[in-house]
Design a protein around this motif. Sequence first.
Motif, short mmCIF file in Angstrom:
data_model
loop_
_atom_site.label_atom_id
_atom_site.label_comp_id
_atom_site.label_asym_id
_atom_site.label_seq_id
_atom_site.Cartn_x
_atom_site.Cartn_y
_atom_site.Cartn_z
N SER A 66 0.81 -1.23 0.00
CA SER A 66 0.00 0.00 0.00
C SER A 66 0.84 1.27 0.00
N VAL A 78 -3.65 4.12 -0.05
CA VAL A 78 -4.92 3.82 0.62
C VAL A 78 -5.40 4.95 1.53
N TYR A 79 -4.66 6.05 1.60
CA TYR A 79 -5.09 7.17 2.45
C TYR A 79 -6.46 7.66 1.98
N ARG A 81 -9.07 5.88 1.60
CA ARG A 81 -9.74 4.89 0.77
C ARG A 81 -10.03 3.61 1.56
N PRO A 82 -10.88 3.68 2.55
CA PRO A 82 -11.19 2.46 3.33
C PRO A 82 -11.91 1.43 2.48
N CYS A 83 -11.57 0.17 2.71
CA CYS A 83 -12.23 -0.92 2.00
C CYS A 83 -13.30 -1.59 2.86
N CYS A 109 -8.29 -0.22 5.77
CA CYS A 109 -7.79 -0.10 4.41
C CYS A 109 -7.01 -1.37 4.08
N THR A 110 -6.79 -1.63 2.81
CA THR A 110 -6.02 -2.81 2.45
C THR A 110 -4.58 -2.67 2.93
N PRO A 129 -4.28 -2.57 -3.34
CA PRO A 129 -5.40 -1.62 -3.20
C PRO A 129 -6.34 -1.60 -4.41
N HIS A 134 -13.12 0.06 -2.91
CA HIS A 134 -12.91 0.96 -1.77
C HIS A 134 -13.81 2.18 -1.90
N TYR A 164 -1.19 2.01 7.25
CA TYR A 164 -1.76 3.28 6.78
C TYR A 164 -1.79 4.25 7.96
N TYR A 167 -3.17 7.94 7.72
CA TYR A 167 -4.63 8.04 7.74
C TYR A 167 -5.17 7.84 9.15
#
Length: 318
Positions: A66, A78-79, A81-83, A109-110, A129, A134, A164, A167
Amino acid sequence: MNLSNGWQKKNSAACEYMKIFYYFCPCMMTAHECNYYQQIGGGRVECQLCPHHCRIANGQTGRCRSRRNVEGTLVSEVYGRPCALAIDPVEKKPLYHFHPGTECLSIACTGCNFRCLNCQNHDISQAKPDDVEHYELLPEQVVDICLEKRCPGIAYTYTEPLTYIEYVADTARLAHEHGIWNILVTAGYVCEEPLRDLLPLIDAANIDLKSFSDTIYQQVSGGKLSVVLDTILAMCDAGIWIELTNLLIPGVNDDMGMIRQMCRWMADNHLTEAPLHFSRFFPRYRMTDIPPTPLHTMKEARQIALDEGIRHVYLGNV
């Protein structure tokens, strides 16, 4: 912010009590520069977030998948961008002695800097990611959701939140400004400086202590035991409420002598009041040939912990 039309509820067969919501934000995120890295020449960078110290060529990612080198700048992919998002009881983290009976907004996040052969969330923790759907949520939007849903805490969980960390830190800082707790669910594999910077923002943590053998750590997860122990002690020194989880895998880390050694380490380091959760293993990921942990193994481990002075010992997944 009205989320009533922006969230979709999904049912999880794995956990009937999980309430999952997704909030779609129309804005587009831009790449977020990471902290804790340095340029090392030849267009490469060295990530200094965790003890792997990945040396990353231009266009490549580190072990966690990531954090990418973009022309000499390490950026988090992934900042914001939560999955995964869910409203969970705090006991699910598991935290049994930190505001029991309350709910928390769980976010992930991933990414993960471990390669656990038994990972139960491998579809997101071991994924790139771009391979996982996401949603775009800036820290202030995460806090807005928490406030609207009246969740007193945010849990950074499911994958490895330390990968992450930017974030997490930005969200946690804003959460504290609104009187919201921050909970870290982590394997604890991180370098001293980033951990020290994050700890003032964390109120409680569950640390996954995977075994008390450095050999098993390396073979099953790809890390070192000593780093995780240092993380646990640093959290204690910072006044964070901690609880520990130890997943018992038959034939791998269920040796009772090793479990006794782990509990003695806890006692020697004044952790007898820290709840210890022994969790039952079920076949997962690359360990599908190993049977579930026998209940008598779980009970024996609990008795050893009690005998060694651990005050609060729980059995999970039983």
